[in-house]
Design an enzyme around this catalytic site. Structure first.
Site, PDB file in Angstrom:
ATOM      1  N   GLY A   1     113.331   5.883 -19.585  1.00 18.99           N
ATOM      2  CA  GLY A   1     113.199   6.769 -20.641  1.00 18.99           C
ATOM      3  C   GLY A   1     111.816   7.536 -20.340  1.00 18.99           C
ATOM      4  O   GLY A   1     111.041   7.569 -19.373  1.00 18.99           O
TER       5      GLY A   1
ATOM      6  N   GLU B   1     110.438  16.304 -16.613  1.00 21.20           N
ATOM      7  CA  GLU B   1     111.322  17.076 -15.431  1.00 21.20           C
ATOM      8  C   GLU B   1     111.484  16.344 -14.073  1.00 21.20           C
ATOM      9  O   GLU B   1     112.651  16.793 -13.558  1.00 21.20           O
ATOM     10  CB  GLU B   1     110.643  18.404 -15.303  1.00 21.20           C
ATOM     11  CG  GLU B   1     110.888  19.397 -16.407  1.00 21.20           C
ATOM     12  CD  GLU B   1     110.201  20.639 -16.131  1.00 21.20           C
ATOM     13  OE1 GLU B   1     110.139  21.131 -15.103  1.00 21.20           O
ATOM     14  OE2 GLU B   1     109.716  21.153 -17.247  1.00 21.20           O
ATOM     15  N   GLY B   2     110.824  15.309 -13.823  1.00 18.16           N
ATOM     16  CA  GLY B   2     110.906  14.681 -12.478  1.00 18.16           C
ATOM     17  C   GLY B   2     112.224  13.878 -12.615  1.00 18.16           C
ATOM     18  O   GLY B   2     113.204  13.841 -11.997  1.00 18.16           O
ATOM     19  N   HIS B   3     112.556  13.190 -13.890  1.00 19.70           N
ATOM     20  CA  HIS B   3     113.853  12.509 -14.278  1.00 19.70           C
ATOM     21  C   HIS B   3     115.103  13.512 -14.242  1.00 19.70           C
ATOM     22  O   HIS B   3     116.032  13.329 -13.683  1.00 19.70           O
ATOM     23  CB  HIS B   3     113.953  11.873 -15.576  1.00 19.70           C
ATOM     24  CG  HIS B   3     113.086  10.675 -15.546  1.00 19.70           C
ATOM     25  ND1 HIS B   3     111.851  10.949 -16.291  1.00 19.70           N
ATOM     26  CD2 HIS B   3     112.808   9.633 -15.301  1.00 19.70           C
ATOM     27  CE1 HIS B   3     111.047   9.705 -16.473  1.00 19.70           C
ATOM     28  NE2 HIS B   3     111.691   8.843 -15.596  1.00 19.70           N
TER      29      HIS B   3
ATOM     30  N   VAL C   1     108.562  15.815  -8.561  1.00 15.46           N
ATOM     31  CA  VAL C   1     108.197  17.154  -9.102  1.00 15.46           C
ATOM     32  C   VAL C   1     106.982  17.176  -9.710  1.00 15.46           C
ATOM     33  O   VAL C   1     106.331  16.171 -10.199  1.00 15.46           O
ATOM     34  CB  VAL C   1     109.298  17.186 -10.434  1.00 15.46           C
ATOM     35  CG1 VAL C   1     109.028  18.410 -11.072  1.00 15.46           C
ATOM     36  CG2 VAL C   1     110.606  17.244  -9.814  1.00 15.46           C
TER      37      VAL C   1
END
Ligand code: PAF
Length: 283
Positions: free
Chosen positions: A29, A33-35, A174
């Site tokens: 959670g 933006e990486g996720h 990212v």
């Protein structure tokens, strides 16, 4: 988008979409933006995308930030919905770790270097929970960021050693515009600490540029890289080194593929970052 906590419901939902390529994006959670880039990649390669949101207690050591770890569940669900996730799996700790839980997965060797020295029980927790999530969802593909480089290598090794029928897809780190690698823990940084933290990505890119432009004494570059970071005010260095990208053994001489890795505390926040160095590839 379905949100499920229950294992039976999860299995039924995945079973009903078995004809599709099923993708899993495991997360804790606090999505950034990486996720979301992992979800995007999963969307491109899979017909059914599951994201798990679970702050895994077994990968936090005593005195680490398990209680403090951000849990913005509503915002995370909204981000998953907007990114096109089909199903969010949100198990409770009691469900994944019943009181009599006794079985752990450990990748020997690789789990004891770098992060493993500073967080001795961390990877056992990671590989155990990832094995459980892979067993529960049974995805065709699972997506992980290269930001947690050692984690990605360990998961690949676990999947290979235990013949798990899943493809592990490693995705690029990212970064913010100024180079800071995206991390849920960046939220802990004050404005000043965030500026200090830029030293990590700056020095990683410096060392990569030095290696790409032909530095051949890697042991000296390794030492200077660590010395520059250790001398940076506000940075408390755990390690800064240059390794073989598969074995994670430290290198003294250049080779076509290398990885530079760093871990440091800025204030009370522990950050990690890395860059791949590919001498034959255009940079
Ligand atoms: O990278 C993470 O967020 C976690 O380590 C993972 C893979 C979701 C396991 O809890």
């Amino acid at each position: 988008m379905q949100v499920v906590e229950d294992v039976g419901e999860l299995r039924d939902a995945v079973l009903s979409r078995r004809a599709d390529v099923v993708g899993l994006v495991p997360t804790m959670g606090a999505l950034h933006e990486g996720h979301l880039s992992l979800v995007e990649r999963a969307r491109r390669e899979c017909g059914f995308v599951v994201a798990s949101i679970f702050v895994n207690p077994t990968q936090f050591g005593a005195g680490e930030d398990y209680d403090q770890y951000p849990r913005p569940l509503e915002a995370d669900r909204a981000a998953c919905r907007d990114a096109g996730v089909d199903l969010v799996f949100e198990p409770t700790a009691e469900l994944l770790y019943p009181a009599d839980f006794k079985t752990y997965v450990e990748v020997e060797g690789l789990s004891g270097v770098l992060e493993g020295i500073h967080r001795p029980t961390h990877f056992r927790g990671v590989t155990t929970v990832v094995a459980k999530l892979l067993n529960l969802v049974q995805p065709d593909k699972a997506f992980f960021g290269r930001k947690d480089y050692q984690q990605l290598m360990l998961i690949r090794r676990m999947v290979r050693d235990l013949d798990m029928p899943v493809e592990i897809v490693g995705c690029p780190t990212v970064r913010e515009e100024d180079g800071l690698a995206m991390s849920s823990r960046n939220a802990y940084l004050s404005k000043e600490e965030r500026t200090t933290a830029l030293a990590l990505s700056r020095e990683l890119h410096t060392v990569r540029d030095l290696l790409v432009s032909g530095a051949h004494d890697v042991s000296t570059e390794r030492r200077l890289f660590a010395e520059r970071l250790a001398a940076t005010p506000g940075v408390e260095l755990d390690y800064a080194t240059i390794c073989d990208p598969e074995s994670l053994e430290e290198l003294d001489r250049p080779q076509s593929r290398m990885v530079a890795l760093v871990a440091a505390r800025v204030g009370s926040t522990r950050l990690i970052d890395n860059v791949l160095v590919e001498l034959d590839a255009p940079n």
